[in-house]
Design an enzyme around this catalytic site. Structure first.
Site, PDB file in Angstrom:
ATOM      1  N   CYS A  54      21.521  22.068  46.908  1.00  0.00           N
ATOM      2  CA  CYS A  54      21.338  23.280  46.123  1.00  0.00           C
ATOM      3  C   CYS A  54      21.594  24.500  46.983  1.00  0.00           C
ATOM      4  CB  CYS A  54      19.909  23.342  45.574  1.00  0.00           C
ATOM      5  SG  CYS A  54      19.367  21.842  44.746  1.00  0.00           S
TER       6      CYS A  54
ATOM      7  N   ARG B 243      20.344  24.949  41.320  1.00  0.00           N
ATOM      8  CA  ARG B 243      20.142  23.502  41.394  1.00  0.00           C
ATOM      9  C   ARG B 243      21.408  22.705  41.112  1.00  0.00           C
ATOM     10  NH1 ARG B 243      16.355  19.148  37.956  1.00  0.00           N
ATOM     11  NH2 ARG B 243      16.475  17.559  39.579  1.00  0.00           N
TER      12      ARG B 243
ATOM     13  N   ILE C  80      20.551  15.906  41.526  1.00  0.00           N
ATOM     14  CA  ILE C  80      20.974  14.633  42.122  1.00  0.00           C
ATOM     15  C   ILE C  80      19.946  13.537  41.878  1.00  0.00           C
ATOM     16  CG2 ILE C  80      21.570  13.458  44.278  1.00  0.00           C
ATOM     17  CD1 ILE C  80      23.649  15.497  43.545  1.00  0.00           C
TER      18      ILE C  80
ATOM     19  N   ASN D 147      16.539  22.703  49.659  1.00  0.00           N
ATOM     20  CA  ASN D 147      17.951  22.324  49.602  1.00  0.00           C
ATOM     21  C   ASN D 147      18.144  21.065  50.434  1.00  0.00           C
ATOM     22  OD1 ASN D 147      20.786  22.210  49.590  1.00  0.00           O
ATOM     23  ND2 ASN D 147      20.953  23.654  51.288  1.00  0.00           N
TER      24      ASN D 147
ATOM     25  N   ASP E 268      12.315  14.077  45.281  1.00  0.00           N
ATOM     26  CA  ASP E 268      11.874  14.203  46.665  1.00  0.00           C
ATOM     27  C   ASP E 268      11.239  15.572  46.925  1.00  0.00           C
ATOM     28  OD1 ASP E 268      14.326  15.444  46.311  1.00  0.00           O
ATOM     29  OD2 ASP E 268      15.222  14.721  48.165  1.00  0.00           O
TER      30      ASP E 268
END
Length: 611
Positions: A2, A46, A49, A70, A95
């Site tokens: 990101c 964003r 993923i 990021n 995450d």
């Protein structure tokens, strides 16, 4: 992957939106920002993923902390299980939430638990502080502005640049750029904007304005931790490490592929990806028309052997020229690695098929792979006494032959370490005026010591400089320009630490460079495929600058235009451009370096003074 942004300078909503839109290519899926306690604004672009649901959009709040993040934490699933055992609850499968919980559990030591590529900032409302970090190898960028009171940060410098009237262009950074082709950390093109160094954390107090950094990771450059096993044991252990590093980087909730040049490093990653996947993997390579630059045939042979779904991306000068004209939009401070253009082309077309691509970056730095490490001239040269070399060098410097002049300059250098530094920027660098010592940076310590042999020291030096300042910058900007996430298994810090513990002859023996990587690769792909000289990832700029782009070069770098570029010797530069045009010397790296700087100055120079 990101783009992140944040500031204690409370720009209005329109200004914050503009700052985020400037780098919206880094994350086109969602642009969002929020003000926290009327003290802080956090923003985020964003690229979804992992956990594509909007619940994982950022800025993200977890208990008393707010985060913009990021990158990727590749071991987040294991870490998540550990944190659950400590009593933490999770409401996403991302995450980002794991990073938040890890901070609450381990505070500043949380970064030591992360295996990934990342740059993040956490605002802890209980302590009224920012805590942030950059990954160990510097794969993800982090710029910041701190004036003693206010603090502003972003993934790219252009977001900070917008609406900030307190910036000046750094003459020292221009000098370093002319030498290195990039601007070494922690500096940037602006005096007032810095980069957080790789492997560092920072803290900023909103109460006092105090800012501090701390190094949490480094390579063992003095050789204290040495591998004790046999060569075959090292091969098997590294195979397992890289297999796991590849496997965990293939996890995503979007399609994943592999960059495949047909060289040792990318072929190994493609082989390990194929080994780790139950599905046919997608591979991507670039094809050039110009003879001597097209290596797509080798990539195709490897792809056929591994039975991948292979895609060849054809590169022509028209598409390359278009990217040249828009280069500073994505590389928003001067950056002169010309392989950025084929990297952008590869990313542009790869993105049509996948959102994540694995690469083989860092193989050369970790396994003594660059051809410059085997410079026999340098090895023989510095066995001679300095007085003898100086006398000979002085004599050669007076000769009219250009090549002999360059050899003469090399002869007068103090030692092999100094010779290596000078060779990296070019022994013949009279074309620019060094306004400061371009070798004045702390990373010299990785080269100038006697605890390892010269090959290991050169390799370690490049790992801490060239890989971070150049390769990672190139790959991040090239891939993110087209909203593609690039991941490099060879940069898994476990593999880096293991490689650093190995003796030199495991990596290079009798001129066989990257020996151990090759012996792992040859388990999966026939050795005969690689019986050819090493090739870099380059474009036919040398030909283009004499042909399709000749008029463009001569117009942009005419004597009258060169007057607008600081710190160069116009007479010497003009002479070198002519050498390139008449074919007597390949000067395309210098030409490209000046074109990039001029393009950036044309856009920015009129708005800022140079100091």
């Amino acid at each position: 992957m990101c783009g992140i942004y944040g500031s204690t300078i409370l720009y209005n909503e329109s200004e914050v939106t503009s700052k985020l839109k400037r780098t919206s290519f880094r994350g086109p899926d969602k642009l969002d920002f929020k003000y926290v306690n009327d003290k802080v604004v956090f923003g985020h672009n964003r690229l979804a993923i992992v956990d594509l649901d909007k619940r994982s959009n950022q800025p993200f709040t977890y208990k008393n902390i707010h985060i913009v993040f990021n990158g990727e934490i590749f071991n987040f699933k294991t870490l998540r299980e550990d944190l659950i055992k400590l009593g933490f609850e999770f409401h996403t499968t991302s995450d980002t939430e794991v990073v938040c919980a890890a901070y609450l559990a381990y505070k500043e030591d949380c970064v030591r638990h992360f295996n990934g590529m990342f740059a993040f900032v956490i605002y802890d409302t209980e302590t009224n502080t920012f805590f942030g970090a950059r990954d160990r190898l510097g794969q993800k960028p982090f710029y910041y502005y701190h004036n003693g009171k206010d603090f502003e940060f972003a993934s790219q410098i252009s977001s900070i640049q917008l609406y900030n009237s307190n910036l000046t262009i750094s003459e020292k950074s221009i000098g370093n750029y002319l030498a290195w082709g990039n601007i070494p950390d922690p500096n940037s093109i602006f005096n007032e904007v810095k980069k957080l160094k790789a492997g560092y954390t920072f803290k900023f107090s909103l109460n006092t304005g105090d800012f501090s950094t701390n190094q949490y990771w480094d390579i063992d450059y003095l050789g204290n931790n040495k591998f004790k096993g046999s060569y075959n044991e090292a091969v098997n252990e590294l195979d397992d490490l890289l297999t796991d590093a590849t496997s965990i980087r293939m996890f995503a909730d979007v399609p994943v592929g592999v960059f495949l040049s047909g060289g040792i490093d990318s072929s190994l990653i493609a082989a390990l990806a194929a080994k780790s996947s139950s599905n046919k993997i997608k591979t991507f390579s670039v094809k050039f028309d110009e003879k001597g630059f097209d290596e797509s045939i080798y990539a195709k042979k490897v792809a056929t052997h591994l039975q991948t779904e292979h895609h060849e991306i054809h590169c022509n000068s028209d598409e390359g020229i278009d990217l040249i004209h828009n280069f500073s939009k994505y590389y928003d401070e001067p950056f002169a690695d010309s392989s950025a253009i084929p990297s952008m082309l590869l990313s542009k077309h790869t993105r049509k098929h996948v959102t994540v691509a694995l690469s083989g970056d860092a193989g050369d730095e970790n396994y003594i792979g660059y051809s410059r490490y085997q410079n026999n001239f340098g090895k023989r040269l510095f066995k001679l006494p300095l007085p003898l070399r100086s006398i000979t060098g002085q004599a050669l410097s007076t000769l009219p032959n250009y090549k002999m002049n360059v050899v003469g300059k090399a002869l007068k250098l103090k030692d092999v370490e100094t010779y290596y530094l000078n060779s990296l920027i070019g022994i013949d660098h009279d074309w620019f005026d060094k306004n400061s010592d371009v070798f004045d940076f702390p990373e010299r310590k990785y080269l100038f010591h006697d605890k390892k042999d010269i090959y290991e020291r050169m390799s370690n030096f490049d790992l801490k400089t060239y890989l971070n300042w150049d390769i990672n910058t190139k790959v991040d900007r090239a891939s993110m320009a087209f909203s593609l996430e690039a991941r490099s298994p060879i940069m898994d810090y476990r593999a880096v630490e293991f490689a650093n513990s190995l003796p030199s002859n495991f990596k290079m023996e009798n001129g066989n460079q990257k020996r151990i990587l090759k012996d792992i690769l040859f388990k999966y792909v026939p050795e005969a495929y690689f019986n050819r000289p090493k090739a870099g990832f380059t474009m036919p700029f040398s030909e283009w600058f004499r042909d399709n782009l000749k008029d463009y070069v001569l117009e942009e770098l005419s004597p009258s235009e060169l007057k607008n570029i600081p710190l160069i010797n116009q007479t010497e530069v003009t002479k070198r451009i002519q050498q390139h045009m008449d074919g007597s010397w390949n000067r395309y790296p210098l030409i490209w370096k000046l074109l990039v700087l001029k393009q950036w100055l044309n856009t920015n120079g009129k708005n800022y003074s140079i100091k």
